[in-house]
Write a protein that holds these residues in place. Sequence first.
Motif, PDB file in Angstrom:
ATOM      1  N   MET A   1       0.767  -1.021  -0.066  1.00 52.36           N
ATOM      2  CA  MET A   1      -0.021  -0.097   0.108  1.00 52.36           C
ATOM      3  C   MET A   1       0.883   1.297  -0.072  1.00 52.36           C
ATOM      4  SD  MET A   1      -3.001  -1.262   2.520  1.00 52.36           S
ATOM      5  CE  MET A   1      -2.056  -2.275   3.624  1.00 52.36           C
ATOM      6  N   ASN A   2       0.233   2.178  -0.692  1.00 57.47           N
ATOM      7  CA  ASN A   2       1.089   3.292  -0.730  1.00 57.47           C
ATOM      8  C   ASN A   2       0.749   4.408   0.421  1.00 57.47           C
ATOM      9  OD1 ASN A   2       2.607   2.784  -3.074  1.00 57.47           O
ATOM     10  ND2 ASN A   2       0.814   3.404  -4.274  1.00 57.47           N
ATOM     11  N   TYR A   3       1.631   5.203   1.053  1.00 53.31           N
ATOM     12  CA  TYR A   3       1.426   6.257   2.008  1.00 53.31           C
ATOM     13  C   TYR A   3       2.096   7.529   1.764  1.00 53.31           C
ATOM     14  CZ  TYR A   3       0.263   1.804   4.522  1.00 53.31           C
ATOM     15  OH  TYR A   3      -0.353   0.800   4.785  1.00 53.31           O
ATOM     16  N   ALA A   4       1.515   8.857   2.427  1.00 56.72           N
ATOM     17  CA  ALA A   4       2.279   9.896   1.992  1.00 56.72           C
ATOM     18  C   ALA A   4       2.246  10.502   3.458  1.00 56.72           C
ATOM     19  CB  ALA A   4       1.245  10.868   1.292  1.00 56.72           C
ATOM     20  N   LEU A   5       3.580  10.952   3.647  1.00 53.83           N
ATOM     21  CA  LEU A   5       3.812  11.646   5.078  1.00 53.83           C
ATOM     22  C   LEU A   5       4.259  13.045   4.671  1.00 53.83           C
ATOM     23  CD1 LEU A   5       4.460  11.715   8.030  1.00 53.83           C
ATOM     24  CD2 LEU A   5       6.781  11.196   7.377  1.00 53.83           C
ATOM     25  N   THR A   6       3.223  14.041   5.282  1.00 52.89           N
ATOM     26  CA  THR A   6       3.521  15.597   4.839  1.00 52.89           C
ATOM     27  C   THR A   6       3.612  16.349   5.986  1.00 52.89           C
ATOM     28  OG1 THR A   6       2.212  15.336   3.054  1.00 52.89           O
ATOM     29  CG2 THR A   6       2.628  17.506   3.604  1.00 52.89           C
ATOM     30  N   VAL A   7       4.657  17.351   6.245  1.00 47.51           N
ATOM     31  CA  VAL A   7       4.980  18.311   7.279  1.00 47.51           C
ATOM     32  C   VAL A   7       4.597  19.635   6.845  1.00 47.51           C
ATOM     33  CG1 VAL A   7       6.454  18.748   9.195  1.00 47.51           C
ATOM     34  CG2 VAL A   7       6.548  16.365   8.534  1.00 47.51           C
ATOM     35  N   PHE A   8       3.933  20.176   7.552  1.00 48.36           N
ATOM     36  CA  PHE A   8       3.846  21.886   7.249  1.00 48.36           C
ATOM     37  C   PHE A   8       4.272  22.796   8.376  1.00 48.36           C
ATOM     38  CE2 PHE A   8       0.103  19.098   5.688  1.00 48.36           C
ATOM     39  CZ  PHE A   8       0.314  19.358   4.542  1.00 48.36           C
ATOM     40  N   ASN A   9       4.717  23.850   7.963  1.00 49.13           N
ATOM     41  CA  ASN A   9       4.957  25.161   9.147  1.00 49.13           C
ATOM     42  C   ASN A   9       3.541  25.653   9.286  1.00 49.13           C
ATOM     43  OD1 ASN A   9       4.872  26.948   6.915  1.00 49.13           O
ATOM     44  ND2 ASN A   9       7.039  27.455   7.256  1.00 49.13           N
ATOM     45  N   GLN A  10       3.712  26.784  10.015  1.00 51.22           N
ATOM     46  CA  GLN A  10       2.547  27.459  10.594  1.00 51.22           C
ATOM     47  C   GLN A  10       2.016  28.267   9.403  1.00 51.22           C
ATOM     48  OE1 GLN A  10       4.123  29.942  14.009  1.00 51.22           O
ATOM     49  NE2 GLN A  10       3.715  27.927  15.256  1.00 51.22           N
ATOM     50  N   THR A  11       2.728  28.613   8.321  1.00 49.69           N
ATOM     51  CA  THR A  11       2.117  29.472   7.213  1.00 49.69           C
ATOM     52  C   THR A  11       1.753  28.615   6.138  1.00 49.69           C
ATOM     53  OG1 THR A  11       4.290  29.482   6.335  1.00 49.69           O
ATOM     54  CG2 THR A  11       3.787  31.294   7.738  1.00 49.69           C
ATOM     55  N   GLY A  12       1.716  27.091   6.338  1.00 49.07           N
ATOM     56  CA  GLY A  12       1.220  26.006   5.384  1.00 49.07           C
ATOM     57  C   GLY A  12       2.375  25.742   4.474  1.00 49.07           C
ATOM     58  N   GLU A  13       3.582  26.273   4.325  1.00 46.96           N
ATOM     59  CA  GLU A  13       4.651  25.680   3.860  1.00 46.96           C
ATOM     60  C   GLU A  13       4.956  24.266   4.007  1.00 46.96           C
ATOM     61  OE1 GLU A  13       9.266  26.702   2.888  1.00 46.96           O
ATOM     62  OE2 GLU A  13       8.413  27.821   4.359  1.00 46.96           O
ATOM     63  N   VAL A  14       5.210  23.502   2.934  1.00 49.83           N
ATOM     64  CA  VAL A  14       5.501  21.855   3.270  1.00 49.83           C
ATOM     65  C   VAL A  14       6.900  21.936   3.454  1.00 49.83           C
ATOM     66  CG1 VAL A  14       5.753  19.841   1.899  1.00 49.83           C
ATOM     67  CG2 VAL A  14       3.523  21.353   1.664  1.00 49.83           C
ATOM     68  N   LEU A  15       7.188  21.362   4.752  1.00 47.67           N
ATOM     69  CA  LEU A  15       8.768  20.982   4.835  1.00 47.67           C
ATOM     70  C   LEU A  15       9.113  19.727   4.850  1.00 47.67           C
ATOM     71  CD1 LEU A  15       8.236  22.534   8.573  1.00 47.67           C
ATOM     72  CD2 LEU A  15       9.113  23.685   6.563  1.00 47.67           C
TER      73      LEU A  15
ATOM     74  N   THR B   1       5.524  19.242  15.003  1.00 49.49           N
ATOM     75  CA  THR B   1       5.179  20.152  13.848  1.00 49.49           C
ATOM     76  C   THR B   1       4.020  19.598  13.184  1.00 49.49           C
ATOM     77  OG1 THR B   1       7.335  20.708  13.600  1.00 49.49           O
ATOM     78  CG2 THR B   1       5.962  21.396  11.885  1.00 49.49           C
ATOM     79  N   THR B   2       2.889  20.461  12.750  1.00 55.56           N
ATOM     80  CA  THR B   2       2.013  19.893  12.007  1.00 55.56           C
ATOM     81  C   THR B   2       2.354  18.896  10.925  1.00 55.56           C
ATOM     82  OG1 THR B   2       0.876  22.119  12.458  1.00 55.56           O
ATOM     83  CG2 THR B   2      -0.216  20.537  10.580  1.00 55.56           C
ATOM     84  N   HIS B   3       1.599  17.794  11.117  1.00 55.60           N
ATOM     85  CA  HIS B   3       1.964  16.839   9.981  1.00 55.60           C
ATOM     86  C   HIS B   3       0.795  15.857  10.006  1.00 55.60           C
ATOM     87  CE1 HIS B   3       3.313  14.796  14.093  1.00 55.60           C
ATOM     88  NE2 HIS B   3       2.639  13.836  13.479  1.00 55.60           N
ATOM     89  N   ARG B   4       0.749  14.570   8.935  1.00 58.76           N
ATOM     90  CA  ARG B   4      -0.198  13.812   8.610  1.00 58.76           C
ATOM     91  C   ARG B   4       0.500  12.903   7.653  1.00 58.76           C
ATOM     92  NH1 ARG B   4      -3.615  17.260   3.885  1.00 58.76           N
ATOM     93  NH2 ARG B   4      -1.997  17.241   2.391  1.00 58.76           N
ATOM     94  N   LEU B   5      -0.175  11.523   8.083  1.00 57.19           N
ATOM     95  CA  LEU B   5       0.063  10.386   7.528  1.00 57.19           C
ATOM     96  C   LEU B   5      -1.337   9.708   6.626  1.00 57.19           C
ATOM     97  CD1 LEU B   5       2.247   8.040   6.513  1.00 57.19           C
ATOM     98  CD2 LEU B   5       1.657   6.886   8.717  1.00 57.19           C
ATOM     99  N   VAL B   6      -1.167   9.546   5.557  1.00 56.52           N
ATOM    100  CA  VAL B   6      -2.512   8.981   5.059  1.00 56.52           C
ATOM    101  C   VAL B   6      -2.059   7.952   3.929  1.00 56.52           C
ATOM    102  CG1 VAL B   6      -3.544  11.345   5.176  1.00 56.52           C
ATOM    103  CG2 VAL B   6      -2.271  10.816   2.999  1.00 56.52           C
TER     104      VAL B   6
END
Length: 59
Positions: A1-15, A44-49
């Motif tokens: 299965m494929n997963y995506a990990l994304t982290v954002f800073n407070q302004t919404g910029e992808v880190l 830090t704001t993050h999500r794994l989907v």
Amino acid sequence: MNYALTVFNQTGEVLLNESFSFDTDQEAIAHGRKRLSDESYMKTTHRLVRSGKLLLFYR
């Protein structure tokens, strides 16, 4: 299965934006937590989907 990990800073910029494949959600969650820890992004704001299913989230 494929997963995506994304982290954002407070302004919404992808880190961090990574995709990876694992056989189970548990393996992907463990990998995601390790990557977040390695990069010092646990608080830090993050999500794994997977296919729209939210597995990890921090805001």
